[in-house]
Design a protein around this motif. Structure first.
Motif, PDB file in Angstrom:
ATOM      1  N   LEU A  32      10.043   3.566   2.684  1.00 22.76           N
ATOM      2  CA  LEU A  32      10.946   3.779   3.813  1.00 22.76           C
ATOM      3  C   LEU A  32      10.189   4.271   5.047  1.00 22.76           C
ATOM      4  O   LEU A  32      10.527   3.905   6.179  1.00 22.76           O
ATOM      5  N   ALA A  33       9.137   5.076   4.829  1.00 21.23           N
ATOM      6  CA  ALA A  33       8.304   5.511   5.956  1.00 21.23           C
ATOM      7  C   ALA A  33       7.618   4.309   6.600  1.00 21.23           C
ATOM      8  O   ALA A  33       7.516   4.222   7.834  1.00 21.23           O
ATOM      9  N   ASN A  64      -0.500   7.513 -10.779  1.00 19.48           N
ATOM     10  CA  ASN A  64      -1.009   8.069  -9.534  1.00 19.48           C
ATOM     11  C   ASN A  64      -0.277   9.374  -9.253  1.00 19.48           C
ATOM     12  O   ASN A  64       0.752   9.681  -9.868  1.00 19.48           O
ATOM     13  N   GLN A  65      -0.807  10.145  -8.352  1.00 15.37           N
ATOM     14  CA  GLN A  65      -0.171  11.396  -7.953  1.00 15.37           C
ATOM     15  C   GLN A  65      -0.405  11.630  -6.474  1.00 15.37           C
ATOM     16  O   GLN A  65      -1.333  11.071  -5.888  1.00 15.37           O
ATOM     17  N   GLY A  66       0.441  12.473  -5.890  1.00 14.12           N
ATOM     18  CA  GLY A  66       0.366  12.685  -4.444  1.00 14.12           C
ATOM     19  C   GLY A  66       1.085  11.562  -3.728  1.00 14.12           C
ATOM     20  O   GLY A  66       2.313  11.518  -3.704  1.00 14.12           O
ATOM     21  N   MET A  67       0.340  10.648  -3.154  1.00 12.66           N
ATOM     22  CA  MET A  67       0.853   9.460  -2.474  1.00 12.66           C
ATOM     23  C   MET A  67       1.890   9.842  -1.420  1.00 12.66           C
ATOM     24  O   MET A  67       2.993   9.311  -1.363  1.00 12.66           O
ATOM     25  N   ALA A  68       1.512  10.801  -0.569  1.00 13.32           N
ATOM     26  CA  ALA A  68       2.380  11.257   0.514  1.00 13.32           C
ATOM     27  C   ALA A  68       1.994  10.579   1.818  1.00 13.32           C
ATOM     28  O   ALA A  68       0.818  10.285   2.063  1.00 13.32           O
ATOM     29  N   THR A  69       2.972  10.343   2.671  1.00  9.47           N
ATOM     30  CA  THR A  69       2.715   9.684   3.950  1.00  9.47           C
ATOM     31  C   THR A  69       2.737  10.696   5.094  1.00  9.47           C
ATOM     32  O   THR A  69       3.356  11.757   5.004  1.00  9.47           O
ATOM     33  N   ARG A  70       2.060  10.324   6.163  1.00  8.15           N
ATOM     34  CA  ARG A  70       2.078  11.109   7.392  1.00  8.15           C
ATOM     35  C   ARG A  70       1.681  10.189   8.551  1.00  8.15           C
ATOM     36  O   ARG A  70       1.105   9.107   8.320  1.00  8.15           O
ATOM     37  N   ILE A  71       1.980  10.608   9.750  1.00  9.06           N
ATOM     38  CA  ILE A  71       1.554   9.873  10.937  1.00  9.06           C
ATOM     39  C   ILE A  71       0.190  10.405  11.362  1.00  9.06           C
ATOM     40  O   ILE A  71      -0.018  11.611  11.487  1.00  9.06           O
ATOM     41  N   GLY A  72      -0.762   9.485  11.561  1.00 11.19           N
ATOM     42  CA  GLY A  72      -2.118   9.868  11.916  1.00 11.19           C
ATOM     43  C   GLY A  72      -2.266  10.233  13.384  1.00 11.19           C
ATOM     44  O   GLY A  72      -1.302  10.184  14.166  1.00 11.19           O
ATOM     45  N   GLU A  73      -3.485  10.576  13.749  1.00 12.82           N
ATOM     46  CA  GLU A  73      -3.785  11.066  15.093  1.00 12.82           C
ATOM     47  C   GLU A  73      -3.403  10.073  16.177  1.00 12.82           C
ATOM     48  O   GLU A  73      -3.003  10.452  17.288  1.00 12.82           O
ATOM     49  N   HIS A  74      -3.527   8.779  15.898  1.00 10.57           N
ATOM     50  CA  HIS A  74      -3.289   7.748  16.907  1.00 10.57           C
ATOM     51  C   HIS A  74      -1.978   6.988  16.682  1.00 10.57           C
ATOM     52  O   HIS A  74      -1.776   5.926  17.275  1.00 10.57           O
ATOM     53  N   GLY A  75      -1.127   7.512  15.808  1.00 15.66           N
ATOM     54  CA  GLY A  75       0.137   6.838  15.551  1.00 15.66           C
ATOM     55  C   GLY A  75       0.101   5.873  14.397  1.00 15.66           C
ATOM     56  O   GLY A  75       1.105   5.221  14.100  1.00 15.66           O
ATOM     57  N   GLU A  76      -1.038   5.768  13.701  1.00 16.13           N
ATOM     58  CA  GLU A  76      -1.105   4.942  12.501  1.00 16.13           C
ATOM     59  C   GLU A  76      -0.358   5.640  11.365  1.00 16.13           C
ATOM     60  O   GLU A  76      -0.170   6.850  11.384  1.00 16.13           O
ATOM     61  N   ALA A 122       0.822  -1.209   0.000  1.00 15.82           N
ATOM     62  CA  ALA A 122       0.000   0.000   0.000  1.00 15.82           C
ATOM     63  C   ALA A 122       0.859   1.263   0.000  1.00 15.82           C
ATOM     64  O   ALA A 122       0.378   2.340  -0.367  1.00 15.82           O
ATOM     65  N   PHE A 123       2.125   1.130   0.393  1.00 14.68           N
ATOM     66  CA  PHE A 123       3.027   2.272   0.491  1.00 14.68           C
ATOM     67  C   PHE A 123       4.092   2.252  -0.605  1.00 14.68           C
ATOM     68  O   PHE A 123       5.126   2.893  -0.481  1.00 14.68           O
ATOM     69  N   ASP A 124       3.812   1.535  -1.681  1.00 17.42           N
ATOM     70  CA  ASP A 124       4.743   1.406  -2.808  1.00 17.42           C
ATOM     71  C   ASP A 124       4.029   1.885  -4.078  1.00 17.42           C
ATOM     72  O   ASP A 124       3.539   1.087  -4.877  1.00 17.42           O
ATOM     73  N   PRO A 125       3.945   3.218  -4.295  1.00 15.30           N
ATOM     74  CA  PRO A 125       3.130   3.755  -5.395  1.00 15.30           C
ATOM     75  C   PRO A 125       3.488   3.204  -6.771  1.00 15.30           C
ATOM     76  O   PRO A 125       2.602   2.960  -7.592  1.00 15.30           O
ATOM     77  N   ASP A 126       4.774   3.000  -7.050  1.00 19.46           N
ATOM     78  CA  ASP A 126       5.173   2.591  -8.405  1.00 19.46           C
ATOM     79  C   ASP A 126       4.752   1.167  -8.750  1.00 19.46           C
ATOM     80  O   ASP A 126       4.605   0.832  -9.932  1.00 19.46           O
TER      81      ASP A 126
END
Length: 313
Positions: free
Chosen positions: A298-299, A157-169, A142-146
């Motif tokens: 890597l994230a 696809n476009q964007g496909m940026a990661t971040r840490i959610g409210e609960h650490g997900e 799910a975290f491998d856009p290519d």
């Protein structure tokens, strides 16, 4: 071997037909108990001499009778002389999730999020497939856009940026680039393809939202599509004691989309089979040479490292 304390998509309900079913997460031996519509998951090793309670054990009141010496083993009741630990279970449609620790930090908001999805998107089992690859690779997809284009033929696809959610997900979000919605009728899809051939121009008129949340190295929930056509895809993996894992996928759609469910289930089975070919021929001995496009991967690997202090099996 260490088994982390996060969530697992342990099984589908159809895989738990018996009153007592033996299961495992890596070398961690478990049993699932059916109590009418309720499911419970507990450790499987008898605390007396280590017999597996899932092979020959029988239910008797609030205990399981050990098949080796006939001792009555309590179920998550530490006040009893002989007892096995019980683990948190969450059910969502056909899917059964388990977490091996009550540490709140290991939940990452999954229990709360599940309540929001459960009513509108009842899960239906799509596929359960043994795969000879470390279990984290399944959710990493799910975290491998290519890989979506190279393996599954998604145009882009476009964007496909990661971040840490409210609960650490761990969250990744972006858009897929497609000519048209795959839920349109076949005639309209064919017209769109021929228009692109005739004009020599490809128009990305359909840009469905992609929003995935990993709640552990072994469970990711993806919301895909515009609001009116949104589907929820749950992907999980359970490590096997001898290496490799079992990958599972379940699909949830709202009531007005039920007619599309068979095609979605078939598509999930096809996609997982495509992934399996790649996964089982990876060279794990080589040193990867990551580039900028691998930032979400890597994230995810950093996210997995947060769970490395697991529980000894």
């Amino acid at each position: 071997m260490t088994v982390h304390r996060g969530w697992y998509l342990l099984a589908f309900r159809s895989e738990l037909a018996d009153e007592i079913t033996p299961l495992a997460i890596g070398p961690r031996r478990l049993i699932a108990l059916r109590e009418d519509e309720r499911l419970r998951v507990l450790d499987a090793s008898c605390p007396h001499r280590g017999a597996h309670l899932g092979y020959g054990g029988r239910r008797e009141g609030d205990c399981v009778v050990c098949p080796f010496h006939g001792k009555r083993i309590g179920l998550g009741d530490s006040s009893k002389h002989w007892s096995v630990a019980e683990h948190q279970v969450l059910e969502w449609g056909d899917a059964v999730f388990v977490r091996l620790s009550d540490d709140p930090a290991g939940d990452r908001g999954f229990e709360q999020s599940l309540k929001g999805w459960k009513t509108d998107y009842p899960l239906v089992a799509a596929v359960s497939l043994p795969v000879d690859v470390p279990s984290e690779y399944v959710v990493e997809n799910a975290f491998d856009p290519d890989h979506f284009k190279a393996v599954h033929g998604v145009p882009g696809n476009q964007g496909m940026a990661t971040r840490i959610g409210e609960h650490g997900e761990l969250v990744i979000e972006g858009q897929f680039l497609m000519q048209a919605s795959p839920w349109q009728d076949a005639r309209r899809l064919e017209e769109i393809r021929w228009e692109a051939v005739r004009t020599g121009r490809v128009r990305w008129d359909f840009k469905p939202r992609f929003h995935a949340q990993a709640f552990s190295p072994n469970v990711v929930v993806t919301e895909f599509g515009p609001e009116s056509e949104r589907q929820v895809i749950v992907t999980g993996s359970v490590p096997s004691a001898g290496g490799g894992c079992t990958a599972r996928v379940a699909i949830g759609v709202r009531e007005h989309q039920r007619a599309a469910l068979p095609a979605l289930l078939g598509g999930s089975e096809k996609a997982l089979a495509e992934d399996k070919v790649v996964w089982e021929h990876l060279d794990h001995a080589m040193t990867p040479r990551y580039d900028a496009r691998d930032a979400p991967v890597l994230a995810f690997r950093r996210f997995c490292a947060d769970f490395s202090g697991g529980t000894d099996a």
